[in-house]
Design a protein around this motif. Structure first.
Motif, PDB file in Angstrom:
ATOM      1  N   LEU A 475       0.840  -1.208   0.000  1.00  0.00           N
ATOM      2  CA  LEU A 475       0.000   0.000   0.000  1.00  0.00           C
ATOM      3  C   LEU A 475       0.869   1.250   0.000  1.00  0.00           C
ATOM      4  O   LEU A 475       0.587   2.234  -0.704  1.00  0.00           O
ATOM      5  CB  LEU A 475      -0.921  -0.031   1.221  1.00  0.00           C
ATOM      6  CG  LEU A 475      -2.026   1.032   1.290  1.00  0.00           C
ATOM      7  CD1 LEU A 475      -2.990   0.868   0.102  1.00  0.00           C
ATOM      8  CD2 LEU A 475      -2.800   0.903   2.595  1.00  0.00           C
ATOM      9  N   THR A 476       1.941   1.179   0.757  1.00  0.00           N
ATOM     10  CA  THR A 476       2.860   2.327   0.812  1.00  0.00           C
ATOM     11  C   THR A 476       3.488   2.583  -0.563  1.00  0.00           C
ATOM     12  O   THR A 476       3.611   3.733  -1.008  1.00  0.00           O
ATOM     13  CB  THR A 476       3.946   2.088   1.869  1.00  0.00           C
ATOM     14  OG1 THR A 476       3.321   1.907   3.137  1.00  0.00           O
ATOM     15  CG2 THR A 476       4.901   3.258   1.947  1.00  0.00           C
ATOM     16  N   GLU A 477       3.924   1.461  -1.219  1.00  0.00           N
ATOM     17  CA  GLU A 477       4.542   1.602  -2.517  1.00  0.00           C
ATOM     18  C   GLU A 477       3.572   2.147  -3.555  1.00  0.00           C
ATOM     19  O   GLU A 477       3.900   3.056  -4.338  1.00  0.00           O
ATOM     20  CB  GLU A 477       5.089   0.241  -2.994  1.00  0.00           C
ATOM     21  CG  GLU A 477       5.667   0.210  -4.399  1.00  0.00           C
ATOM     22  CD  GLU A 477       6.842   1.171  -4.577  1.00  0.00           C
ATOM     23  OE1 GLU A 477       7.097   1.677  -5.681  1.00  0.00           O
ATOM     24  OE2 GLU A 477       7.529   1.471  -3.546  1.00  0.00           O
ATOM     25  N   LEU A 478       2.330   1.658  -3.556  1.00  0.00           N
ATOM     26  CA  LEU A 478       1.322   2.136  -4.497  1.00  0.00           C
ATOM     27  C   LEU A 478       1.013   3.625  -4.228  1.00  0.00           C
ATOM     28  O   LEU A 478       0.818   4.388  -5.181  1.00  0.00           O
ATOM     29  CB  LEU A 478       0.052   1.296  -4.377  1.00  0.00           C
ATOM     30  CG  LEU A 478       0.155  -0.151  -4.927  1.00  0.00           C
ATOM     31  CD1 LEU A 478      -1.135  -0.915  -4.628  1.00  0.00           C
ATOM     32  CD2 LEU A 478       0.432  -0.150  -6.421  1.00  0.00           C
ATOM     33  N   ARG A 479       0.973   3.975  -3.009  1.00  0.00           N
ATOM     34  CA  ARG A 479       0.683   5.381  -2.691  1.00  0.00           C
ATOM     35  C   ARG A 479       1.855   6.264  -3.156  1.00  0.00           C
ATOM     36  O   ARG A 479       1.646   7.406  -3.551  1.00  0.00           O
ATOM     37  CB  ARG A 479       0.440   5.542  -1.193  1.00  0.00           C
ATOM     38  CG  ARG A 479      -0.950   5.054  -0.785  1.00  0.00           C
ATOM     39  CD  ARG A 479      -1.139   5.137   0.706  1.00  0.00           C
ATOM     40  NE  ARG A 479      -2.514   4.779   1.069  1.00  0.00           N
ATOM     41  CZ  ARG A 479      -2.912   4.483   2.307  1.00  0.00           C
ATOM     42  NH1 ARG A 479      -2.007   4.508   3.287  1.00  0.00           N
ATOM     43  NH2 ARG A 479      -4.166   4.162   2.548  1.00  0.00           N
ATOM     44  N   ARG A 480       3.097   5.711  -3.048  1.00  0.00           N
ATOM     45  CA  ARG A 480       4.238   6.490  -3.545  1.00  0.00           C
ATOM     46  C   ARG A 480       4.138   6.671  -5.050  1.00  0.00           C
ATOM     47  O   ARG A 480       4.327   7.775  -5.584  1.00  0.00           O
ATOM     48  CB  ARG A 480       5.542   5.778  -3.181  1.00  0.00           C
ATOM     49  CG  ARG A 480       6.809   6.558  -3.587  1.00  0.00           C
ATOM     50  CD  ARG A 480       8.041   5.717  -3.382  1.00  0.00           C
ATOM     51  NE  ARG A 480       8.032   4.534  -4.212  1.00  0.00           N
ATOM     52  CZ  ARG A 480       8.268   4.543  -5.540  1.00  0.00           C
ATOM     53  NH1 ARG A 480       8.514   5.645  -6.191  1.00  0.00           N
ATOM     54  NH2 ARG A 480       8.237   3.404  -6.242  1.00  0.00           N
ATOM     55  N   GLN A 481       3.822   5.566  -5.801  1.00  0.00           N
ATOM     56  CA  GLN A 481       3.669   5.651  -7.253  1.00  0.00           C
ATOM     57  C   GLN A 481       2.507   6.602  -7.614  1.00  0.00           C
ATOM     58  O   GLN A 481       2.605   7.382  -8.577  1.00  0.00           O
ATOM     59  CB  GLN A 481       3.410   4.260  -7.848  1.00  0.00           C
ATOM     60  CG  GLN A 481       4.590   3.305  -7.712  1.00  0.00           C
ATOM     61  CD  GLN A 481       4.284   1.921  -8.234  1.00  0.00           C
ATOM     62  OE1 GLN A 481       3.257   1.716  -8.925  1.00  0.00           O
ATOM     63  NE2 GLN A 481       5.158   0.955  -7.942  1.00  0.00           N
ATOM     64  N   GLN A 482       1.471   6.491  -6.828  1.00  0.00           N
ATOM     65  CA  GLN A 482       0.309   7.360  -7.090  1.00  0.00           C
ATOM     66  C   GLN A 482       0.707   8.817  -6.928  1.00  0.00           C
ATOM     67  O   GLN A 482       0.324   9.675  -7.746  1.00  0.00           O
ATOM     68  CB  GLN A 482      -0.830   6.997  -6.125  1.00  0.00           C
ATOM     69  CG  GLN A 482      -2.126   7.767  -6.371  1.00  0.00           C
ATOM     70  CD  GLN A 482      -3.172   7.425  -5.310  1.00  0.00           C
ATOM     71  OE1 GLN A 482      -2.851   7.319  -4.133  1.00  0.00           O
ATOM     72  NE2 GLN A 482      -4.406   7.224  -5.755  1.00  0.00           N
ATOM     73  N   ALA A 487       2.002  13.880  -9.679  1.00  0.00           N
ATOM     74  CA  ALA A 487       2.901  15.012  -9.965  1.00  0.00           C
ATOM     75  C   ALA A 487       3.133  15.145 -11.477  1.00  0.00           C
ATOM     76  O   ALA A 487       3.149  16.257 -12.035  1.00  0.00           O
ATOM     77  CB  ALA A 487       4.222  14.818  -9.233  1.00  0.00           C
ATOM     78  N   VAL A 488       3.297  13.981 -12.169  1.00  0.00           N
ATOM     79  CA  VAL A 488       3.487  14.016 -13.640  1.00  0.00           C
ATOM     80  C   VAL A 488       2.250  14.591 -14.306  1.00  0.00           C
ATOM     81  O   VAL A 488       2.339  15.470 -15.184  1.00  0.00           O
ATOM     82  CB  VAL A 488       3.784  12.583 -14.178  1.00  0.00           C
ATOM     83  CG1 VAL A 488       3.726  12.561 -15.715  1.00  0.00           C
ATOM     84  CG2 VAL A 488       5.141  12.102 -13.681  1.00  0.00           C
ATOM     85  N   LYS A 489       1.101  14.116 -13.908  1.00  0.00           N
ATOM     86  CA  LYS A 489      -0.132  14.598 -14.519  1.00  0.00           C
ATOM     87  C   LYS A 489      -0.321  16.089 -14.269  1.00  0.00           C
ATOM     88  O   LYS A 489      -0.763  16.835 -15.155  1.00  0.00           O
ATOM     89  CB  LYS A 489      -1.327  13.821 -13.977  1.00  0.00           C
ATOM     90  CG  LYS A 489      -2.651  14.168 -14.688  1.00  0.00           C
ATOM     91  CD  LYS A 489      -3.789  13.332 -14.172  1.00  0.00           C
ATOM     92  CE  LYS A 489      -5.031  13.623 -14.984  1.00  0.00           C
ATOM     93  NZ  LYS A 489      -5.450  14.994 -14.973  1.00  0.00           N
TER      94      LYS A 489
END
Length: 993
Positions: A475-482, A487-489
């Motif tokens: 969950l932590t990793e997905l939240r980091r990717q999210q 930020a990219v968007k």
């Protein structure tokens, strides 16, 4: 506080008094602070290294001079032995508030080398010395030092001479007035009976069957011949029977079955007079200004006051009221009959007792007679705390509830009832003890459960953390990717906005003449850039959607893992069970606390119930506060219960302990002049104001007794009514005295002395009478008050016998044998009384009394001689059939002074050819008799005797009376009135002559 230390040269030896051990044992059952045994007394005294606090009591009527010796918790009364070798311990009592109050004013610190207790008088060591003289001298010096410290002026030579004359007056009066009693023959008795029928317990009253005709007069003091300790007072003397009330209960076994009663003159009056003189001489009085005011008539200015009474007063009464409130020494209020003296006195007493602005304090209402005192007390408002001190048999029925003994008994019963309820409340409060213990147990459980609940919560958290760790990492990793993709968007959205703005600008410039081609080229370029940016943004949004879906999936997996994992499920179940147990424990603790507080509230009202809180830790803290409060209260409640039980038992056993407290809170105290000093209950009591009523009857020596107890005095009375001693009595006594100053003081009342000497500012004359009809009052005003007595009374005459409220029935037309007086030995043989009697007048007065009695009128018969009183009563009893009423309603002039009645029947009695009138020449006697009437005055007499009286002043008064009767009264003959009376009711003997 005045204090002096007396270092004695030798030890003081104490000997226990008779039955002191029994006395101590009985008192010790109910009174705290007493020594466990008599032997402990010397030890306690020797522990007082600075000395024992001692007061010297000069003695009273019933006991000798003594020392009051105080330890820390109890008080001893010590009387010196006859040989002066030591002290008898007469009593031991616990310290009271009154003792502390007396000690705070002044005391001696007596410090002998040691105190010793021996078992009996024979065991006193040789050479022992009570050192009484040393202590007495120190006490006198202490009084002198106190006077000097408070700047009490020394007495002047004139004052000292006056006090010396008063001392001689007391000695002479005692010798003269007790001479007959001291010389009286004893009265033999042949039998004794107990008035209550019980013989097994000591009693104060016994009945004696006398031998012979002579009886001791009712009210006289007697003792059994040869028995010094059997002094008592004759309560009743009738037939051959005499009832004696002894001063102390006497055992049946100790009374001689045959013997004699002998009259023993009471010296209490003279002792109290001498003590008062000694107090003035030693400057030990409440106000040093009273003696100069009394002797030299030196008085201080009376400040004005706007104070108003509760009831409306006439102008003279109001002046007396206001001056009495602020006088600093003495005030005289002169009140002829019916001018509202009693009303004025009650207003003064009430306001003085309640007006804090004037420094109001305790008021003493006193007089020579019980009747005058009772008249005032009966009219005082019920909201005052009033105490009557006196003998129950001599106090009026209406005032008996105010008697100190009655109030003591009433308060004792009230305390008994309240204490019984209180003890029950303490028993109810005992339930707080087990509930407090129960609360402590429950609180221990709650404290443990709170701790268990915290542990279970920690374990649950740990299980949840362990099971969910992998999911949380994902969950932590997905939240980091999210976050990265967001930020990219965000950057692409910004770039899209920028390119779109540049495209719009290029399109707007594409039509320019020279540069249009350039801008159109740039527009096409910007369109391609915008497409690329938007494609990137759409890809970023799609990726974010995939990431959010992934996050939600991981969360679902986490929730499923936490929910379904056996370890987490076990930890959660454990915590829920602990929480349920904790809530149950809290409720049980609340229940115990509620029960404990409810029980405690039985004796400690206002205790708050435990507050209900949500957080278990706060709940536990709050219940611990309640438990601490209960533990602090419970020992106090236990001690209070013991004290309440001791106090209850003490009051039941000895209600007399309440007396000092009743007196302490009294606002008005009523007593006779001598009673104010002879009652131990009033010893040491301070009075702000002393009101002496009927002061025209009170001699200077008697007046000094209450004046020595008060800060300021108001004397109220009438110097035109009977004085303390009649002129004829003083003349007779003067033959054996030969001291003009003494005779002058003897013949003068305190009121007369002050009236003639005080300035006008300190003498107020009341002038408006509302008792008598004008026909009576106008003659009294003219004959006795120089015409100053004004009448403010509306009177409607309705008497069926006489045409005027003032009537005279003349016996002069009757035959000499029928109308003339008799006296001497005949009076003593027939009625057992000295003086004169007149059968003709006695029959007439009896018929008149019976007539008014049948009409329901309130009536009295007043005659000058006791023999005539007996003659009237003998004639009256068959007519009304009530011997008790006859005895109560026929009396002498002296006995009715201060009273009033609807119908007054007065008989002059004297009828003789020589005009001899004896002590009738004292005109104030006539004034008293005439002025008792409220509606009707009927006089009977021989006008021929009265008009040629051998005394010129009386002859003038009789002549004025004759003229007044002819103009405004009703003058009738004996035959005329008797005819009317026979018509109203037939004569029981047939002729009425």
């Amino acid at each position: 506080m005045s204090l002096a230390t007396v270092a004695l040269r030798a030890p003081l030896v104490l000997i226990p008094g008779f039955s002191l051990d029994d006395q101590l044992r009985k008192k010790g059952e109910t009174c705290a602070g007493l020594p466990p045994s008599v032997g402990r007394v010397a030890h306690d005294l020797n522990q007082l290294h600075s000395g024992a606090a001692v007061l010297l009591d000069p003695g009273r009527a019933n006991y000798s001079p003594s020392l009051l010796v105080h330890t820390r918790t109890y008080r001893l009364r010590l009387e010196p032995t006859k040989r002066g070798t030591g002290y008898l311990v007469k009593s031991i009592d616990p310290l009271r508030l009154s003792d502390h109050a007396r000690l705070s004013r002044s005391c001696l610190l007596v410090r002998p080398p040691s105190w010793q207790m021996v078992p009996e008088l024979r065991a006193v060591p040789d050479g022992s010395d009570a050192q009484w003289q040393d202590i007495e001298t120190a006490w006198e010096r202490l009084g002198t030092a106190y006077a000097e410290k408070h700047e009490v002026p020394s007495i002047s030579e004139v004052q000292a001479e006056f006090l010396g004359t008063v001392d001689r007056l007391i000695d002479a009066t005692e010798e003269i007035t007790t001479r007959e009693q001291r010389n009286a023959a004893p009265f033999p008795y042949r039998a004794i009976s107990s008035t209550g029928g019980k013989r097994n317990t000591p009693r104060a009253m016994y009945e004696f069957q006398l031998v012979g005709r002579d009886l001791p007069p009712p009210g006289s003091f007697v003792r059994i011949q040869g028995e010094e300790e059997t002094r008592g007072q004759v309560n009743r003397a009738e037939g051959r029977s005499v009832t004696v009330r002894f001063d102390q209960p006497v055992s049946w076994e100790k009374l001689p079955r045959q013997g004699a009663l002998e009259i023993t003159p009471s010296t209490v009056v003279f002792q109290k007079q001498r003590q008062a003189v000694a107090g003035f001489r030693s400057r030990d009085t409440k106000n040093s200004g009273l003696l100069p005011a009394l002797v030299e008539h030196q008085v201080r200015h009376i400040p004005a006051t706007p104070m108003l009474p509760r009831q409306e007063l006439d102008p003279e009464q109001l002046a007396a009221f206001r001056r009495a409130l602020t006088t600093e020494d003495l005030l005289v209020v002169l009140g002829p009959p019916g001018t509202g003296k009693t009303r004025t006195i009650t207003e003064i007493a009430y306001t003085c007792a309640t007006a804090g602005a004037l420094g109001g304090g305790r008021t003493l209402v006193t007089s020579h007679t019980n009747r005058a005192v009772d008249n005032v007390l009966a009219r005082l408002p019920e909201d005052l705390v009033v105490i009557r001190v006196g003998v129950e048999d001599k106090v009026h029925e209406d005032v008996k509830p105010l008697l100190l003994e009655w109030q003591t008994e009433s308060l004792s019963q009230e305390i008994h009832h309240t204490a019984t309820m209180r003890e029950q409340a303490y028993r109810d409060a005992e339930a707080a003890q087990p509930w407090t213990v129960e609360l402590a147990v429950r609180l221990d459980q709650v404290d443990a459960l709170v701790q268990d609940e915290k542990t279970a919560a920690l374990r649950l958290d740990a299980s949840i953390q362990a099971v969910g760790a992998p999911h949380r990492e994902r969950l932590t990793e997905l939240r980091r990717q999210q976050a990265d993709q967001e930020a990219v968007k965000e950057r692409l959205d910004q770039r899209s906005a920028e390119v779109q703005a540049k495209l719009r600008s290029a399109r707007e410039r594409s039509d320019a003449w020279l540069t249009g081609w350039f801008h159109r080229s740039m527009a096409r370029r910007r369109e391609r850039q915008l497409g690329e940016v938007r494609d990137g943004a759409r890809q970023a949004g799609a990726l974010l959607t995939d990431l959010q879906t992934g996050i939600e999936g991981v969360r679902t997996d986490l929730d499923r893992a936490v929910r379904e994992d056996p370890t987490v499920r076990t930890a959660r179940d454990t915590r829920e069970k602990v929480a349920q147990t904790l809530q149950a424990g809290i409720q049980e603790a609340y229940a115990a606390a509620d029960m404990a507080v409810a029980a405690l509230s039985a004796v400690v009202p206002g205790q708050p119930q435990p507050a209900r809180r949500g957080d278990p830790a706060e709940v536990a803290a709050g219940l611990h506060d309640v438990h601490g409060r209960l533990e602090r209260w419970l020992p106090l409640i236990a001690e209070r219960r013991k004290l309440a039980e001791q106090w209850h038992a003490a009051v039941v056993q000895d209600p007399g302990q309440l007396v000092p407290e009743l007196v302490r809170y009294a606002q008005v105290v009523g007593a006779t002049c001598i009673g104010a000093a002879s009652r131990a209950e009033l010893s040491g009591v301070d009075f702000d104001l002393g009101i002496i009523d009927e002061a025209g009857q009170i001699g200077v020596a008697d007046a000094l007794v209450p004046l020595s107890r008060v800060r300021r005095g108001v004397l109220v009375g009438d110097d035109r009514q009977l004085p303390p001693f009649l002129d004829s009595e003083v003349e007779d006594w003067g033959e054996g005295i030969g001291d003009p100053a003494l005779l002058r003081l003897m013949s003068q009342s305190a009121l007369e002395r002050l009236r003639s000497g005080l300035p006008a500012s300190h003498v107020v004359q009341l002038t408006r009478q509302r008792r008598m009809p004008a026909e009576i009052a106008d003659f009294i005003s003219s004959a006795f008050y120089q015409g100053r007595l004004l009448t403010e009374k509306e009177h409607r005459h309705t008497d069926p016998l006489f045409a005027s409220p003032m009537a005279f029935v003349d016996t002069a037309a009757q035959p000499d044998r029928a109308r003339y007086e008799s006296g001497g030995r005949l009076a003593e043989n027939r009625y057992g009384r000295k003086g004169f009697f007149n059968t003709c007048e006695a029959r007439l007065l009896a018929r008149l009394a019976a007539f008014y009695h049948r009409r329901g009128s309130e009536w009295v018969v007043i005659v000058p001689y006791l023999a005539q009183r007996a003659a009237v009563i003998r004639e009256l009893i068959p007519l009304i059939g009530d011997s008790q009423l006859a005895n109560a309603s026929v009396g002498s002039v002296d006995s009715y002074q201060g009273g009033e009645c609807e119908v007054v029947l007065y008989g002059f009695t004297r009828s003789n050819p020589r005009g001899q009138i004896g002590f009738l020449k004292e005109l104030r006697r006539a004034n008293v008799a005439f002025s008792r009437a409220q509606r009707q005055l009927v006089m009977t007499g021989d006008l021929s005797t009265l008009l040629r009286a051998d005394d010129p002043d009386f002859r003038k008064m009789a002549d004025d009376l004759h003229r007044h009767l002819n103009s405004r009264g009703d003058l009738r003959t004996y035959q005329d009135v008797m005819h009317r009376l026979r018509a109203a009711a037939p004569d029981p003997e047939g002729d009425g002559t």
